[in-house]
Design an enzyme around this catalytic site. Structure first.
Site, PDB file in Angstrom:
ATOM      1  N   GLU A   1       9.896   2.828   7.222  1.00 19.71           N
ATOM      2  CA  GLU A   1       9.576   1.399   7.695  1.00 19.71           C
ATOM      3  C   GLU A   1      10.327   0.916   8.795  1.00 19.71           C
ATOM      4  OE1 GLU A   1       8.445  -2.042   7.881  1.00 19.71           O
ATOM      5  OE2 GLU A   1       7.578  -0.943   6.346  1.00 19.71           O
TER       6      GLU A   1
ATOM      7  N   TYR B   1     -17.193 -10.688  -0.159  1.00 21.98           N
ATOM      8  CA  TYR B   1     -16.387 -11.555  -0.895  1.00 21.98           C
ATOM      9  C   TYR B   1     -17.431 -12.454  -2.055  1.00 21.98           C
ATOM     10  CZ  TYR B   1     -11.530 -11.971   0.549  1.00 21.98           C
ATOM     11  OH  TYR B   1     -10.241 -11.718   0.936  1.00 21.98           O
TER      12      TYR B   1
ATOM     13  N   GLU C   1      -3.206 -14.836  -4.279  1.00 20.34           N
ATOM     14  CA  GLU C   1      -3.892 -15.097  -5.279  1.00 20.34           C
ATOM     15  C   GLU C   1      -4.527 -13.823  -6.223  1.00 20.34           C
ATOM     16  OE1 GLU C   1      -5.634 -19.019  -2.773  1.00 20.34           O
ATOM     17  OE2 GLU C   1      -6.790 -17.118  -2.796  1.00 20.34           O
TER      18      GLU C   1
ATOM     19  N   SER D   1      -4.980  -3.120  -1.041  1.00 22.76           N
ATOM     20  CA  SER D   1      -3.916  -2.526  -0.749  1.00 22.76           C
ATOM     21  C   SER D   1      -3.681  -1.271  -1.669  1.00 22.76           C
ATOM     22  CB  SER D   1      -2.518  -3.030  -0.634  1.00 22.76           C
ATOM     23  OG  SER D   1      -2.759  -4.087   0.715  1.00 22.76           O
TER      24      SER D   1
ATOM     25  N   ALA E   1       0.696  -1.174   0.024  1.00 23.05           N
ATOM     26  CA  ALA E   1       0.067  -0.031   0.199  1.00 23.05           C
ATOM     27  C   ALA E   1       0.881   1.319  -0.034  1.00 23.05           C
ATOM     28  CB  ALA E   1      -1.011  -0.005   1.113  1.00 23.05           C
TER      29      ALA E   1
END
Length: 590
Positions: free
Chosen positions: A56, A200, A81, A511, A33
């Site tokens: 980070e 979903y 996936e 993201s 993201a």
């Protein structure tokens, strides 16, 4: 920010927004993201890369999109996936040069790979120590279970707030192959959010027919870190973006005025020393709130991972808590990170050291794992595993540094606290070798050979993840903050715990979508964000899904309650001779 579809705006290049040259960006979190936000700032918002800093906490970028050679061995905490209608993901990677293919983008590389070597599974599930479960690619939904699923699909979001899947679906539904495919493919548990389950269903309606054999999915050539993150990082570095590793942001402090929220200070730790950074409205702050891989613990071939974390602990969760306490619009992190027992599961990376185990893998997947093409075609679920174990080998080599002759695969268990069928102890207490033994048992390896093969012919690194399904916890409106909370002039949330309509969490698309929406909103980019693919509103997708969910049965063959039956027959009579009847015939529903 607004949504659009079609190629009119998809191919347009927006003009540089007014004032872009005066702004700079602070991106907290170097996961997908955060990296995507930096890319959209450069490409679409006209911001010079030198004015973008990515802060980070860890030593490298990528977040949950990992794939690393660690001292314990190769490690992949999970796989990604993907599908063709990840509109924002592919919008991003069409602009990122491939590291593998000259004069091609990452999207070009991915598209050609999956066109030449399409993904599908030849054996989605096993039963009885490596034998095919023989699901015949059928869903085996009873009529009552099919009606339950339909009812969930059409239930308004508000009616599902804070409800679990158990509260809306019955044991009749859980008996179906549909639940077996669905639960293991997406990692849903019965105590997870019924709202997420419904979202979903709607989001991936167009792929219902491809769930049994996983032909709905597409995968990268290597692990997602090498195939997606490294090209993106290189692209950003070439644009002059600054990466600062080992920097932990502890808080973002705000000034509040009526209708206006302004981030005015960052509080961070660098080299053990606390610093503050004063901000103006020209300083844009993007924060990835929460993390599904926070607190992950690795074991080794001879050592079980030891989970030693209290609920809500971890830099990403604490940062979100510190922000959220300042204003209700910033969400309720406790809804997602307060019950580790409900959000954890365990994975393991298995490296085969030679070909002694390969024949058993080949027997299940029906392919040569050394061919450089699709191997299992996604996860293979062990239907009778107490851990509800699933495993997969993607295209090999899975790592560029993988020695010739080695294969790297991935195992996970949805129920890590259940005693194993072979090792007799919970997955959570197992060493890597013991997890491998349990897997080999379910592969059909003779019991006399299991321990020797697990210790000499393989090396297995387990990983316990306390928050891996935190985003599936039951929730309501406001628990996840909006990408740009109301009134924020220089601040946005990114990632899986930010709220954007219609899309689904636990995906790379989510993201990137939140990053795109954040940048386009704060920078007023004159280009629409691609809307979520509208399969749930396409009658063809609805009818096609119904055809597959009924395993090819006609609507008139369903055993329906009398009022439903009468309504169906009356409706069929009314559409006789119309285009709708033609569609019903086309999808073999009548």
């Amino acid at each position: 920010m607004y949504y659009t579809n079609g190629n009119y705006e998809a191919f347009a290049r927006p003009r540089k927004p007014a004032g872009a040259a005066d702004k700079q960006a602070w991106i907290v979190g170097g996961g997908l993201a955060g990296l995507a936000a930096a890319a959209f700032l450069v490409r679409d918002a006209g911001m010079d890369g030198s004015r973008i800093r990515i802060l980070e906490d860890s030593k490298l970028s990528g977040g949950a999109c990992d794939g690393l050679l660690r001292p314990e061995g190769f490690v992949i905490r999970g796989g990604r996936e993907m599908e063709d209608h990840y509109e924002c993901l592919w919008d991003l990677f069409r602009s990122v040069p491939s590291l593998e293919v000259p004069d091609a983008s990452v999207l070009d590389e991915f598209y050609r790979l999956n066109r030449d070597d399409p993904n599908f599974s030849m054996n989605r599930a096993t039963l009885g120590r490596g034998d095919s479960a023989d699901t015949k690619n059928r869903f085996e939904l009873s009529d009552a279970a099919a009606l339950e699923l339909m009812s969930l699909f059409f239930t308004p979001d508000e009616a599902l707030y804070n409800k679990t899947i158990d509260e809306v679906l019955s044991d009749e539904f859980y008996k179906s192959n549909f639940w077996l495919y669905w639960q293991t493919m997406f990692a849903f548990e019965t105590w997870h959010s019924a709202l997420e389950m419904k979202l979903y269903l709607q989001r991936f309606l167009h792929h219902i027919g491809g769930l049994p054999d996983l032909s709905a999915l597409k995968f990268t050539k290597y692990n997602q870190y090498e195939s997606l993150i490294l090209p993106l990082v290189k692209f950003l570095e070439e644009q002059g973006v600054t990466f600062e590793y080992g920097v932990r942001v502890e808080n973002v402090l705000f000034h509040f005025l009526p209708g206006k929220k302004t981030a005015h200070q960052l509080v961070l730790l660098r080299d053990g020393k606390r610093e503050t950074v004063d901000l103006t409205e020209n300083d844009l702050v993007f924060v990835t709130n929460g993390s599904c891989t926070e607190g992950s613990v690795l074991g080794a071939n001879d050592r079980a991972p030891v989970l030693n974390i209290a609920p809500g602990d971890g830099a990403s969760w604490q940062l979100w808590k510190n922000i959220a306490v300042q204003n209700p619009a910033f969400g309720r992190p406790e809804k997602f990170c307060s019950d580790i027992e409900a959000t954890k599961w365990e994975s393991a990376t298995v490296t085969l050291l030679g070909d002694r185990i390969v024949p058993y893998v080949k027997r299940v997947c029906g392919r040569d794992p050394y061919a450089g093409k699709v191997v299992t075609g996604g996860i293979v679920t062990v239907k009778d595993s107490a851990w509800l174990m699933s495993w997969t080998f993607n295209r090999q080599p899975h790592f560029k540094a993988q020695p010739e002759g080695q294969l790297v695969g991935w195992i996970y268990g949805l129920y890590p606290d259940e005693p194993g069928d072979y090792v007799g102890k919970p997955m959570a207490e197992c060493t890597g070798a013991e997890i491998c033994m349990e897997w080999l048992y379910h592969l059909g390896v003779p019991e006399s050979e299991i321990e020797l093969l697990a210790t000499e012919a393989a090396s297995t690194v387990p990983c316990m993840m306390p928050y891996v399904t935190a985003f599936f916890m039951p929730r309501e409106a406001g628990d996840r903050p909006d990408v740009v909370p109301e009134g924020c002039v220089n601040f946005a949330f990114l990632g899986q715990f930010a709220q954007t309509p219609r899309d689904t969490v636990f995906t790379t698309e989510y993201s990137v979508r939140t990053a795109m929406e954040a940048v386009y909103t704060l920078m007023e980019v004159e280009r629409g964000v691609p809307e979520v693919y509208g399969s749930a509103y396409d009658v063809r997708c609805l009818l096609n899904a119904a055809h597959y969910l009924l395993d090819g049965r006609r609507l008139t063959e369903m055993k329906l309650p009398l009022p439903y039956k009468m309504a169906l027959l009356a409706g069929l009579e009314k559409v006789r001779g119309t285009t709708l009847e033609e569609l019903l015939l086309q999808y073999e529903l009548v």
